[in-house]
Scaffold this motif. Structure first.
Motif, PDB file in Angstrom:
ATOM      1  N   LEU A  98       0.799  -1.219   0.000  1.00 14.66           N
ATOM      2  CA  LEU A  98       0.000   0.000   0.000  1.00 14.66           C
ATOM      3  C   LEU A  98       0.834   1.272   0.000  1.00 14.66           C
ATOM      4  O   LEU A  98       0.292   2.356  -0.255  1.00 14.66           O
ATOM      5  CB  LEU A  98      -0.910   0.005   1.238  1.00 14.66           C
ATOM      6  N   ASN A 118      -4.297  -1.402   7.587  1.00 13.13           N
ATOM      7  CA  ASN A 118      -5.038  -0.526   6.675  1.00 13.13           C
ATOM      8  C   ASN A 118      -5.316   0.832   7.312  1.00 13.13           C
ATOM      9  O   ASN A 118      -5.121   1.878   6.689  1.00 13.13           O
ATOM     10  CB  ASN A 118      -6.375  -1.171   6.275  1.00 13.13           C
ATOM     11  N   ARG A 152      -3.766   4.547   6.143  1.00 10.87           N
ATOM     12  CA  ARG A 152      -4.607   5.689   5.793  1.00 10.87           C
ATOM     13  C   ARG A 152      -4.161   6.936   6.552  1.00 10.87           C
ATOM     14  O   ARG A 152      -4.066   8.031   5.981  1.00 10.87           O
ATOM     15  CB  ARG A 152      -6.082   5.381   6.081  1.00 10.87           C
ATOM     16  N   PHE A 210      -6.827   1.208  -4.697  1.00 12.22           N
ATOM     17  CA  PHE A 210      -7.113   0.687  -3.359  1.00 12.22           C
ATOM     18  C   PHE A 210      -7.283   1.829  -2.368  1.00 12.22           C
ATOM     19  O   PHE A 210      -8.171   1.803  -1.511  1.00 12.22           O
ATOM     20  CB  PHE A 210      -5.986  -0.239  -2.919  1.00 12.22           C
ATOM     21  N   ALA A 211      -6.435   2.859  -2.489  1.00 14.57           N
ATOM     22  CA  ALA A 211      -6.497   3.996  -1.566  1.00 14.57           C
ATOM     23  C   ALA A 211      -7.811   4.758  -1.690  1.00 14.57           C
ATOM     24  O   ALA A 211      -8.237   5.427  -0.739  1.00 14.57           O
ATOM     25  CB  ALA A 211      -5.327   4.937  -1.818  1.00 14.57           C
ATOM     26  N   GLN A 233     -12.707   2.615   4.094  1.00 11.24           N
ATOM     27  CA  GLN A 233     -12.036   1.750   5.061  1.00 11.24           C
ATOM     28  C   GLN A 233     -12.657   0.355   5.072  1.00 11.24           C
ATOM     29  O   GLN A 233     -11.953  -0.660   5.096  1.00 11.24           O
ATOM     30  CB  GLN A 233     -12.130   2.363   6.467  1.00 11.24           C
ATOM     31  N   ASP A 291     -14.255  -1.208   2.660  1.00 16.35           N
ATOM     32  CA  ASP A 291     -13.890  -1.925   1.438  1.00 16.35           C
ATOM     33  C   ASP A 291     -12.447  -2.395   1.486  1.00 16.35           C
ATOM     34  O   ASP A 291     -12.128  -3.511   1.081  1.00 16.35           O
ATOM     35  CB  ASP A 291     -14.098  -1.028   0.210  1.00 16.35           C
ATOM     36  N   GLN A 292     -11.556  -1.545   1.976  1.00 19.06           N
ATOM     37  CA  GLN A 292     -10.148  -1.932   2.084  1.00 19.06           C
ATOM     38  C   GLN A 292      -9.992  -3.150   2.993  1.00 19.06           C
ATOM     39  O   GLN A 292      -9.230  -4.077   2.683  1.00 19.06           O
ATOM     40  CB  GLN A 292      -9.324  -0.772   2.632  1.00 19.06           C
ATOM     41  N   ASP A 293     -10.710  -3.142   4.099  1.00 21.39           N
ATOM     42  CA  ASP A 293     -10.563  -4.238   5.051  1.00 21.39           C
ATOM     43  C   ASP A 293     -11.039  -5.563   4.466  1.00 21.39           C
ATOM     44  O   ASP A 293     -10.380  -6.602   4.620  1.00 21.39           O
ATOM     45  CB  ASP A 293     -11.336  -3.924   6.338  1.00 21.39           C
ATOM     46  N   THR A 339      -8.611  -6.715   1.794  1.00 20.66           N
ATOM     47  CA  THR A 339      -7.381  -7.189   2.425  1.00 20.66           C
ATOM     48  C   THR A 339      -7.540  -8.606   2.950  1.00 20.66           C
ATOM     49  O   THR A 339      -6.717  -9.494   2.685  1.00 20.66           O
ATOM     50  CB  THR A 339      -6.981  -6.258   3.584  1.00 20.66           C
ATOM     51  N   LEU A 360     -13.247  -1.519  -6.889  1.00 18.75           N
ATOM     52  CA  LEU A 360     -11.826  -1.583  -7.197  1.00 18.75           C
ATOM     53  C   LEU A 360     -11.606  -1.735  -8.696  1.00 18.75           C
ATOM     54  O   LEU A 360     -10.735  -1.081  -9.278  1.00 18.75           O
ATOM     55  CB  LEU A 360     -11.178  -2.746  -6.443  1.00 18.75           C
TER      56      LEU A 360
END
Length: 210
Positions: free
Chosen positions: A41, A82, A86, A132-133, A137, A139-141, A144, A178
């Motif tokens: 990341l 994550n 951020r 991804f950024a 949060q 969605d990232q989790d 991941t 994504l």
């Protein structure tokens, strides 16, 4: 999540009681996985090392509230990675904004050999990292845990403290977002290439979003 004889749940129970060596054994067990996820990341190993240190510091500070999944803390560590990235990214933006106001150094000749494959790989990494950024949060989790680290939806649900059905629906939507973000970034890159008469590799995102 692990098939060896290490009793992580017992080690964590001891660590929660303040046992430093037990916590150190967990650090040794998971630091590489946390580091490589952070490096996915971020741009540099130095930043990823900083994030890894922060994540384990948070694990120690918040050890009373860390949630185990199948007797392991890895899910909590990855989600915390994550969150830390951020925050780190926000701080870096402020620093970079300040740096842009400083005088630019004199340009230097680059004597490194041009390696097209390395350039293409860096571009693919940049596109996926930036896409991804842009995710939330949540969605990232879920990306991941379920995609990058290949936990089951049941394990992810336990790590996140939500029903498995919620994880499945979040995962589906997160994958769609994504894919949309990576597609938009690729289209923008293609348009920029077209204006400079530079050919664009149509497989730039191969192996990116899944």
């Amino acid at each position: 999540m692990s098939t060896d004889d290490f009793d992580e749940a017992a080690a964590w129970s001891a660590a929660r009681g303040g046992d430093g060596p037990a916590f150190a054994s967990l650090f040794d067990r998971h630091r590489d996985r946390v580091f490589w996820h952070a490096l996915r990341l971020l741009r540099t190993r130095h930043d990823a090392e900083d994030v890894t240190a922060i994540v384990f510091l948070e694990a120690w500070r918040k050890r009373e509230s860390v949630r185990l999944v199948d007797g392991s803390i890895i899910g909590w560590l990855l989600v915390t990675t994550n969150y830390t990235v951020r925050n780190q990214t926000r701080s870096l933006r402020r620093y970079r904004s300040a740096l842009t106001r400083l005088p630019q150094p004199a340009p230097q000749d680059d004597h490194a050999p041009a390696v097209d494959e390395a350039i293409d790989r860096e571009e693919r990494t940049r596109v996926v990292r930036e896409a991804f950024a842009r995710l939330s949060q949540r969605d990232q989790d879920v990306i991941t845990l379920c995609v990058l680290e290949e936990l089951t939806t049941g394990q992810a649900a336990e790590a996140l403290g939500v029903p498995e059905g919620t994880v499945k629906s979040r995962l589906s939507r997160a994958k769609q977002r994504l894919a949309a973000f990576t597609g938009a970034a690729t289209a923008a890159t293609s348009a920029a290439d077209a204006t400079t008469d530079t050919p664009t590799d149509p497989t730039i995102l191969e192996g990116g979003a899944r």
